[in-house]
Scaffold this active site. Structure first.
Site, PDB file in Angstrom:
ATOM      1  N   HIS A  63      -4.765   1.810   7.564  1.00  0.00           N
ATOM      2  CA  HIS A  63      -3.399   2.356   7.544  1.00  0.00           C
ATOM      3  C   HIS A  63      -3.289   3.500   6.520  1.00  0.00           C
ATOM      4  O   HIS A  63      -2.763   4.573   6.822  1.00  0.00           O
ATOM      5  CB  HIS A  63      -2.410   1.224   7.214  1.00  0.00           C
ATOM      6  CG  HIS A  63      -0.974   1.637   7.175  1.00  0.00           C
ATOM      7  ND1 HIS A  63      -0.045   1.221   8.121  1.00  0.00           N
ATOM      8  CD2 HIS A  63      -0.286   2.412   6.311  1.00  0.00           C
ATOM      9  CE1 HIS A  63       1.134   1.743   7.823  1.00  0.00           C
ATOM     10  NE2 HIS A  63       1.026   2.463   6.722  1.00  0.00           N
ATOM     11  N   GLU A  64      -3.811   3.260   5.301  1.00  0.00           N
ATOM     12  CA  GLU A  64      -3.696   4.280   4.246  1.00  0.00           C
ATOM     13  C   GLU A  64      -4.618   5.469   4.519  1.00  0.00           C
ATOM     14  O   GLU A  64      -4.238   6.618   4.270  1.00  0.00           O
ATOM     15  CB  GLU A  64      -3.989   3.681   2.866  1.00  0.00           C
ATOM     16  CG  GLU A  64      -3.102   2.492   2.463  1.00  0.00           C
ATOM     17  CD  GLU A  64      -1.607   2.733   2.625  1.00  0.00           C
ATOM     18  OE1 GLU A  64      -1.158   3.902   2.575  1.00  0.00           O
ATOM     19  OE2 GLU A  64      -0.872   1.747   2.827  1.00  0.00           O
TER      20      GLU A  64
ATOM     21  N   CYS B  19       5.517   0.227   7.798  1.00  0.00           N
ATOM     22  CA  CYS B  19       5.185   1.314   6.871  1.00  0.00           C
ATOM     23  C   CYS B  19       6.431   1.667   6.065  1.00  0.00           C
ATOM     24  O   CYS B  19       7.521   1.743   6.631  1.00  0.00           O
ATOM     25  CB  CYS B  19       4.710   2.524   7.670  1.00  0.00           C
ATOM     26  SG  CYS B  19       4.350   3.965   6.652  1.00  0.00           S
ATOM     27  N   LEU B  20       6.253   1.895   4.760  1.00  0.00           N
ATOM     28  CA  LEU B  20       7.397   2.237   3.906  1.00  0.00           C
ATOM     29  C   LEU B  20       8.040   3.562   4.324  1.00  0.00           C
ATOM     30  O   LEU B  20       9.197   3.810   4.007  1.00  0.00           O
ATOM     31  CB  LEU B  20       6.958   2.311   2.436  1.00  0.00           C
ATOM     32  CG  LEU B  20       6.508   0.976   1.803  1.00  0.00           C
ATOM     33  CD1 LEU B  20       5.926   1.219   0.418  1.00  0.00           C
ATOM     34  CD2 LEU B  20       7.669  -0.015   1.731  1.00  0.00           C
TER      35      LEU B  20
ATOM     36  N   GLY C 120       0.832  -1.198   0.000  1.00  0.00           N
ATOM     37  CA  GLY C 120       0.000   0.000   0.000  1.00  0.00           C
ATOM     38  C   GLY C 120       0.864   1.244   0.000  1.00  0.00           C
ATOM     39  O   GLY C 120       1.999   1.222   0.491  1.00  0.00           O
TER      40      GLY C 120
ATOM     41  N   HIS D  53      -2.892   7.746   6.786  1.00  0.00           N
ATOM     42  CA  HIS D  53      -1.904   8.592   6.099  1.00  0.00           C
ATOM     43  C   HIS D  53      -2.545   9.871   5.567  1.00  0.00           C
ATOM     44  O   HIS D  53      -1.943  10.940   5.623  1.00  0.00           O
ATOM     45  CB  HIS D  53      -1.285   7.835   4.909  1.00  0.00           C
ATOM     46  CG  HIS D  53      -0.074   7.019   5.263  1.00  0.00           C
ATOM     47  ND1 HIS D  53       1.045   7.573   5.857  1.00  0.00           N
ATOM     48  CD2 HIS D  53       0.218   5.704   5.068  1.00  0.00           C
ATOM     49  CE1 HIS D  53       1.960   6.617   6.026  1.00  0.00           C
ATOM     50  NE2 HIS D  53       1.482   5.477   5.568  1.00  0.00           N
TER      51      HIS D  53
ATOM     52  N   GLN E  57       3.046   9.948   1.067  1.00  0.00           N
ATOM     53  CA  GLN E  57       4.320   9.220   1.175  1.00  0.00           C
ATOM     54  C   GLN E  57       5.270   9.517   0.017  1.00  0.00           C
ATOM     55  O   GLN E  57       6.461   9.219   0.096  1.00  0.00           O
ATOM     56  CB  GLN E  57       4.071   7.707   1.243  1.00  0.00           C
ATOM     57  CG  GLN E  57       3.376   7.287   2.530  1.00  0.00           C
ATOM     58  CD  GLN E  57       3.257   5.784   2.607  1.00  0.00           C
ATOM     59  OE1 GLN E  57       2.311   5.202   2.096  1.00  0.00           O
ATOM     60  NE2 GLN E  57       4.227   5.153   3.240  1.00  0.00           N
TER      61      GLN E  57
HETATM   62 ZN   LIG Z   1       2.362   3.628   5.703  1.00  0.00          ZN
END
Ligand SMILES: [Zn+2]
Length: 169
Positions: free
Chosen positions: A134-135, A92-93, A45, A138, A50
């Site tokens: 999660h997204e 998370c990236l 995701g 963000h 991000q």
């Molecule tokens: Zn994330």
């Protein structure tokens, strides 16, 4: 085009993202680049903040590109329903190298616009429900680290500060 992924501490990650006004060629490029960036990472995701773009767009693909029908693009998404609760490890990236157990809904339904601007609604359970939450977080400037309490959160933030100070973040 693969875009750089910004990390915890970058301004774009910690503010509420704005609604997309119109589906323009720029939005198509953003979505396509986000998908390429997610696959390259690799991740399941990615939200527009991000890649430093403060707009309400996210992409999710639990198959990481193996199954073409698994790609979900959501523009201006909102929750239709959230039920139940699950506790699983999450990463998370934008917070590479760290993960923690986070409480998430067991089932979540999200509606929004697809890449072409059509309305769609997707229901997810388990990992997909977790990814949706999660997204969506963000887009509201929240990262999984912000969901943590006490010593676990302090430990991660202390390590990030140290890495930042050493130019390794
Ligand atoms: Zn994330």
């Amino acid at each position: 085009m693969i875009r750089p992924i910004v990390k915890y501490g970058d301004r774009a990650l910690h503010q509420r993202a704005l609604e997309v006004d119109a589906i323009t060629p720029d939005i198509h490029s953003l979505v396509d680049d986000m998908v390429a960036t997610m696959y390259a990472a690799p991740g399941i995701g990615l939200a527009a903040p991000q890649v430093g773009v403060p707009l309400r767009v996210f992409v999710i693909d639990l198959s990481v590109g193996r199954d073409k029908s698994a790609l979900i693009t959501m523009i201006n998404p909102s929750f239709v329903e959230r039920t139940g609760m699950q506790l699983e490890e999450e990463g998370c990236l934008s917070v590479p190298g760290f993960n923690a157990t986070v409480a998430r809904p067991q089932r979540a339904t999200v509606k929004g616009l697809n890449r072409e601007g059509g309305e769609h609604q997707v229901e997810g359970t388990g990992l997909l429900a977790r990814a949706f939450q999660h997204e969506m977080d963000h887009l509201d400037g929240r990262l999984f680290v912000d969901q943590l309490r006490g010593i676990k959160r302090d430990l991660i933030l202390r390590k990030i500060r140290k890495l930042t100070k050493n130019g390794q973040w």
